[in-house]
Write a protein that holds these residues in place. Structure first.
Motif, PDB file in Angstrom:
ATOM      1  N   ASP A 179     -62.635 -71.896  -0.434  1.00 24.56           N
ATOM      2  CA  ASP A 179     -61.286 -71.664  -0.958  1.00 24.56           C
ATOM      3  C   ASP A 179     -61.276 -71.728  -2.473  1.00 24.56           C
ATOM      4  O   ASP A 179     -60.533 -71.018  -3.129  1.00 24.56           O
ATOM      5  N   SER A 180     -62.109 -72.630  -3.021  1.00 27.41           N
ATOM      6  CA  SER A 180     -62.088 -72.837  -4.463  1.00 27.41           C
ATOM      7  C   SER A 180     -63.386 -73.485  -4.926  1.00 27.41           C
ATOM      8  O   SER A 180     -64.176 -73.971  -4.122  1.00 27.41           O
ATOM      9  N   LEU A 181     -63.565 -73.481  -6.231  1.00 25.40           N
ATOM     10  CA  LEU A 181     -64.673 -74.168  -6.900  1.00 25.40           C
ATOM     11  C   LEU A 181     -64.059 -75.091  -7.940  1.00 25.40           C
ATOM     12  O   LEU A 181     -63.099 -74.713  -8.603  1.00 25.40           O
ATOM     13  N   GLU A 182     -64.611 -76.278  -8.118  1.00 22.76           N
ATOM     14  CA  GLU A 182     -64.106 -77.189  -9.140  1.00 22.76           C
ATOM     15  C   GLU A 182     -65.263 -77.678  -9.992  1.00 22.76           C
ATOM     16  O   GLU A 182     -66.308 -78.064  -9.479  1.00 22.76           O
ATOM     17  N   PHE A 183     -65.054 -77.650 -11.299  1.00 17.23           N
ATOM     18  CA  PHE A 183     -66.055 -78.093 -12.262  1.00 17.23           C
ATOM     19  C   PHE A 183     -65.587 -79.409 -12.879  1.00 17.23           C
ATOM     20  O   PHE A 183     -64.535 -79.450 -13.514  1.00 17.23           O
ATOM     21  N   ASP A 184     -66.370 -80.466 -12.710  1.00 19.93           N
ATOM     22  CA  ASP A 184     -66.073 -81.752 -13.339  1.00 19.93           C
ATOM     23  C   ASP A 184     -66.756 -81.858 -14.697  1.00 19.93           C
ATOM     24  O   ASP A 184     -66.396 -82.710 -15.506  1.00 19.93           O
ATOM     25  N   ALA A 185     -67.746 -81.023 -14.927  1.00 21.00           N
ATOM     26  CA  ALA A 185     -68.500 -81.035 -16.187  1.00 21.00           C
ATOM     27  C   ALA A 185     -68.925 -79.600 -16.497  1.00 21.00           C
ATOM     28  O   ALA A 185     -68.697 -78.685 -15.707  1.00 21.00           O
ATOM     29  N   ALA A 186     -69.566 -79.426 -17.638  1.00 20.51           N
ATOM     30  CA  ALA A 186     -70.037 -78.100 -18.035  1.00 20.51           C
ATOM     31  C   ALA A 186     -71.106 -77.616 -17.061  1.00 20.51           C
ATOM     32  O   ALA A 186     -71.891 -78.409 -16.532  1.00 20.51           O
ATOM     33  N   GLY A 187     -71.123 -76.313 -16.826  1.00 11.90           N
ATOM     34  CA  GLY A 187     -72.130 -75.740 -15.945  1.00 11.90           C
ATOM     35  C   GLY A 187     -71.786 -74.318 -15.567  1.00 11.90           C
ATOM     36  O   GLY A 187     -70.734 -73.788 -15.927  1.00 11.90           O
ATOM     37  N   THR A 188     -72.689 -73.704 -14.834  1.00  6.64           N
ATOM     38  CA  THR A 188     -72.512 -72.330 -14.385  1.00  6.64           C
ATOM     39  C   THR A 188     -72.805 -72.241 -12.897  1.00  6.64           C
ATOM     40  O   THR A 188     -73.732 -72.885 -12.409  1.00  6.64           O
ATOM     41  N   VAL A 189     -72.007 -71.459 -12.210  1.00  2.38           N
ATOM     42  CA  VAL A 189     -72.242 -71.163 -10.798  1.00  2.38           C
ATOM     43  C   VAL A 189     -72.306 -69.647 -10.659  1.00  2.38           C
ATOM     44  O   VAL A 189     -71.585 -68.924 -11.347  1.00  2.38           O
ATOM     45  N   ARG A 190     -73.210 -69.186  -9.812  1.00  2.00           N
ATOM     46  CA  ARG A 190     -73.365 -67.747  -9.582  1.00  2.00           C
ATOM     47  C   ARG A 190     -73.096 -67.473  -8.102  1.00  2.00           C
ATOM     48  O   ARG A 190     -73.757 -68.043  -7.239  1.00  2.00           O
ATOM     49  N   LEU A 191     -72.106 -66.641  -7.836  1.00  2.00           N
ATOM     50  CA  LEU A 191     -71.779 -66.248  -6.467  1.00  2.00           C
ATOM     51  C   LEU A 191     -72.223 -64.815  -6.279  1.00  2.00           C
ATOM     52  O   LEU A 191     -71.862 -63.941  -7.075  1.00  2.00           O
ATOM     53  N   SER A 192     -73.001 -64.543  -5.255  1.00  3.39           N
ATOM     54  CA  SER A 192     -73.364 -63.159  -4.951  1.00  3.39           C
ATOM     55  C   SER A 192     -72.675 -62.784  -3.646  1.00  3.39           C
ATOM     56  O   SER A 192     -72.615 -63.579  -2.705  1.00  3.39           O
ATOM     57  N   PHE A 193     -72.133 -61.565  -3.608  1.00  2.00           N
ATOM     58  CA  PHE A 193     -71.321 -61.170  -2.468  1.00  2.00           C
ATOM     59  C   PHE A 193     -71.270 -59.663  -2.323  1.00  2.00           C
ATOM     60  O   PHE A 193     -71.620 -58.927  -3.244  1.00  2.00           O
ATOM     61  N   VAL A 194     -70.816 -59.224  -1.158  1.00  5.56           N
ATOM     62  CA  VAL A 194     -70.535 -57.815  -0.903  1.00  5.56           C
ATOM     63  C   VAL A 194     -69.032 -57.709  -0.717  1.00  5.56           C
ATOM     64  O   VAL A 194     -68.442 -58.421   0.103  1.00  5.56           O
ATOM     65  N   ALA A 195     -68.388 -56.851  -1.505  1.00  7.47           N
ATOM     66  CA  ALA A 195     -66.948 -56.611  -1.379  1.00  7.47           C
ATOM     67  C   ALA A 195     -66.711 -55.870  -0.063  1.00  7.47           C
ATOM     68  O   ALA A 195     -67.393 -54.899   0.228  1.00  7.47           O
ATOM     69  N   ILE A 196     -65.734 -56.341   0.716  1.00  9.68           N
ATOM     70  CA  ILE A 196     -65.512 -55.760   2.035  1.00  9.68           C
ATOM     71  C   ILE A 196     -64.116 -55.166   2.197  1.00  9.68           C
ATOM     72  O   ILE A 196     -63.954 -53.969   2.365  1.00  9.68           O
ATOM     73  N   LYS A 197     -63.101 -56.013   2.143  1.00  5.93           N
ATOM     74  CA  LYS A 197     -61.740 -55.608   2.521  1.00  5.93           C
ATOM     75  C   LYS A 197     -60.960 -55.080   1.316  1.00  5.93           C
ATOM     76  O   LYS A 197     -60.649 -55.827   0.394  1.00  5.93           O
ATOM     77  N   PRO A 198     -60.603 -53.789   1.323  1.00 10.08           N
ATOM     78  CA  PRO A 198     -59.842 -53.232   0.208  1.00 10.08           C
ATOM     79  C   PRO A 198     -58.502 -53.951   0.016  1.00 10.08           C
ATOM     80  O   PRO A 198     -57.865 -54.385   0.967  1.00 10.08           O
ATOM     81  N   GLY A 199     -58.135 -54.075  -1.243  1.00 14.97           N
ATOM     82  CA  GLY A 199     -56.877 -54.717  -1.594  1.00 14.97           C
ATOM     83  C   GLY A 199     -56.959 -55.272  -3.000  1.00 14.97           C
ATOM     84  O   GLY A 199     -57.965 -55.112  -3.694  1.00 14.97           O
ATOM     85  N   SER A 200     -55.897 -55.947  -3.404  1.00 15.81           N
ATOM     86  CA  SER A 200     -55.830 -56.565  -4.725  1.00 15.81           C
ATOM     87  C   SER A 200     -55.741 -58.074  -4.538  1.00 15.81           C
ATOM     88  O   SER A 200     -54.866 -58.559  -3.824  1.00 15.81           O
ATOM     89  N   TYR A 201     -56.633 -58.799  -5.181  1.00 25.94           N
ATOM     90  CA  TYR A 201     -56.743 -60.242  -5.005  1.00 25.94           C
ATOM     91  C   TYR A 201     -56.796 -60.908  -6.375  1.00 25.94           C
ATOM     92  O   TYR A 201     -57.145 -60.278  -7.360  1.00 25.94           O
ATOM     93  N   GLU A 202     -56.488 -62.197  -6.400  1.00 28.01           N
ATOM     94  CA  GLU A 202     -56.583 -62.891  -7.682  1.00 28.01           C
ATOM     95  C   GLU A 202     -57.347 -64.197  -7.539  1.00 28.01           C
ATOM     96  O   GLU A 202     -57.310 -64.872  -6.518  1.00 28.01           O
TER      97      GLU A 202
END
Length: 151
Positions: free
Chosen positions: A110-133
């Protein structure tokens, strides 16, 4: 039997005739399938920083259904910040999340939370057409959200 054959022929032809149809990024997927190098879109860069915009680009991020993407989220550590977007995360197939060279293969987030500095990389395939935020929870400013449109 004829109505079924006709219906199947119409369904098979529908994607090519549908408005907004996008061709795949590559013609020959090979052994890697959807994760093939030729099927990859440009990485999406987001920055979590106190008082700074989440996304530096103009307008929505355009994604193509069926294409492979990487989302790089970097937090500068100036505040404890999160990034939420459950609707977006359910409109994609998540390949993996990489945090400090640790690979996680989740069913859903549902979400990602950063308590300190850092980087996360998410790899994915876009599936369902639409507009998301994706947005910083509790924020209301336009600069604290990014719209991702899957076509």
């Amino acid at each position: 039997m004829r109505p079924i054959a006709f219906a199947l022929a119409v369904l098979a032809a529908a994607p090519a005739a549908a408005p907004g149809f996008a061709a795949p990024l590559c013609d020959q997927f090979g052994f890697a399938g959807l994760l093939a190098k030729c099927n990859r879109g440009a990485p999406i860069e987001l920055t979590l920083a106190s008082g700074q915009p989440l996304y530096a680009g103009d307008g929505p991020v355009e994604l193509q259904s069926g294409a492979y993407y990487e989302l790089h989220v970097t937090a500068d550590g100036s505040a404890e910040l999160a990034l939420q977007g459950p609707d977006f995360f359910r409109a994609i197939w998540m390949n993996e999340i990489v945090i400090e060279d640790i690979e996680v293969r989740p069913m859903a987030i549902d979400s990602l939370e950063f308590d300190a500095a850092g980087t996360v990389r998410l790899s994915f395939v876009a599936i369902k057409p639409g507009s998301y935020e994706l947005k910083i929870p509790g924020s209301s400013g336009d600069s604290q959200r990014v719209v991702l449109a899957i076509r």
